[in-house]
Design a protein around this motif. Structure first.
Motif, mmCIF file in Angstrom:
data_model
loop_
_atom_site.group_PDB
_atom_site.id
_atom_site.type_symbol
_atom_site.label_atom_id
_atom_site.label_comp_id
_atom_site.label_asym_id
_atom_site.label_seq_id
_atom_site.Cartn_x
_atom_site.Cartn_y
_atom_site.Cartn_z
ATOM 1 N N ALA A 63 0.690 -1.149 -0.121
ATOM 2 C CA ALA A 63 0.046 0.200 -0.067
ATOM 3 C C ALA A 63 0.728 1.220 -0.134
ATOM 4 C CB ALA A 63 -1.035 -0.038 1.140
ATOM 5 N N LEU A 64 2.049 1.121 0.571
ATOM 6 C CA LEU A 64 2.843 2.388 0.521
ATOM 7 C C LEU A 64 3.937 2.401 -0.767
ATOM 8 C CD1 LEU A 64 3.707 2.100 4.234
ATOM 9 C CD2 LEU A 64 2.288 4.034 3.057
ATOM 10 N N TRP A 65 3.454 1.664 -1.845
ATOM 11 C CA TRP A 65 4.507 1.695 -2.860
ATOM 12 C C TRP A 65 4.961 3.138 -3.526
ATOM 13 C CZ3 TRP A 65 3.483 3.562 -7.654
ATOM 14 C CH2 TRP A 65 2.257 3.876 -7.983
ATOM 15 N N MET A 66 3.963 4.111 -3.350
ATOM 16 C CA MET A 66 4.264 5.554 -4.097
ATOM 17 C C MET A 66 5.185 6.169 -3.152
ATOM 18 S SD MET A 66 1.876 8.251 -5.595
ATOM 19 C CE MET A 66 1.209 7.340 -6.588
ATOM 20 N N LEU A 67 5.017 5.915 -1.567
ATOM 21 C CA LEU A 67 5.736 6.673 -0.571
ATOM 22 C C LEU A 67 6.984 6.112 -0.879
ATOM 23 C CD1 LEU A 67 6.413 7.789 2.043
ATOM 24 C CD2 LEU A 67 6.080 5.486 3.100
ATOM 25 N N ALA A 68 7.411 4.671 -1.129
ATOM 26 C CA ALA A 68 8.786 4.071 -1.349
ATOM 27 C C ALA A 68 9.396 4.875 -2.578
ATOM 28 C CB ALA A 68 8.623 2.685 -1.502
ATOM 29 N N GLY A 96 16.192 9.343 0.313
ATOM 30 C CA GLY A 96 15.857 9.181 1.991
ATOM 31 C C GLY A 96 15.579 7.717 2.250
ATOM 32 N N GLU A 97 15.216 7.441 3.560
ATOM 33 C CA GLU A 97 15.042 6.162 3.995
ATOM 34 C C GLU A 97 13.480 6.138 4.604
ATOM 35 O OE1 GLU A 97 17.964 5.279 6.966
ATOM 36 O OE2 GLU A 97 19.459 5.800 5.814
ATOM 37 N N TRP A 98 12.942 5.003 4.797
ATOM 38 C CA TRP A 98 11.740 4.703 5.271
ATOM 39 C C TRP A 98 11.593 3.205 5.779
ATOM 40 C CZ3 TRP A 98 7.380 1.676 3.971
ATOM 41 C CH2 TRP A 98 7.689 0.883 2.806
ATOM 42 N N GLY A 99 10.525 3.014 6.552
ATOM 43 C CA GLY A 99 10.373 1.719 7.138
ATOM 44 C C GLY A 99 9.048 1.698 8.116
ATOM 45 N N THR A 100 8.811 0.344 8.328
ATOM 46 C CA THR A 100 7.738 0.291 9.428
ATOM 47 C C THR A 100 8.298 -0.794 10.520
ATOM 48 O OG1 THR A 100 6.527 -1.356 8.340
ATOM 49 C CG2 THR A 100 6.020 0.612 7.702
#
Length: 167
Positions: free
Chosen positions: A131-136, A144-148
């Motif tokens: 669901a977060l593919w666009m955020l990625a 940047g970096e992201w994660g859950t």
């Protein structure tokens, strides 16, 4: 309220004040743009909260002289809040925005329960990431970096999603 005309995504078309400049790290925190920005808010677990979060984050960044981060950060908070609301409808969502070490740090915490069954937990994590593919894509484009991850104790309940956008 945050309002801004449509900004050019191409740096060559952006106004001079929004064009990337060489990075020179100041010797002290005192002269740094955005030093001390802190925004924390709790929102209802509704997909409409994405608009509220987007508006608050955009206004805070502009007010602290960090307009260059408005587009990726507002997109990131919108995505994280919308997915968080879909994972835990009706439960509150927490947003935190900070600027330090020449990076914008965004955190969204939702109250999604932990799953005891490993297969269910894995499937749930896969669905959240899909669901977060666009955020990625946006965060990757900005370097940047992201994660859950599961929220640490003492909360014991919930999920943290985070984004770091460097200068």
């Amino acid at each position: 309220m945050y309002s801004s005309p449509l900004a050019a995504l191409c740096p060559a078309l952006a106004p001079a004040e929004q064009r990337p400049r060489p990075h020179l790290r100041p010797r002290s925190r005192a002269g740094r743009d955005g030093a001390g920005i802190t925004l924390s808010l709790t929102l209802p677990g509704s997909t409409r909260s994405a608009v509220i979060g987007r508006t608050a984050v955009g206004a805070a960044l502009e007010a602290h002289g960090l307009a260059r981060y408005v587009w990726p950060a507002t997109h990131a908070v919108s995505e994280l809040l919308a997915v968080g609301a879909r994972m835990t409808p009706g439960k509150e969502l927490y947003v935190s925005l900070r600027h330090r070490d020449d990076a914008v740090r965004l955190l969204v915490w939702d109250q999604h329960p932990h799953h005891a069954e490993p297969d269910t937990a894995a499937l749930c994590e896969v669905r959240r990431r899909r669901a977060l593919w666009m955020l990625a894509a946006v965060v990757d484009d900005w370097g940047g970096e992201w994660g859950t991850c599961e929220a640490p104790q003492p909360e014991r309940l919930g999920n943290k999603s985070w984004v770091v956008l460097p200068r």
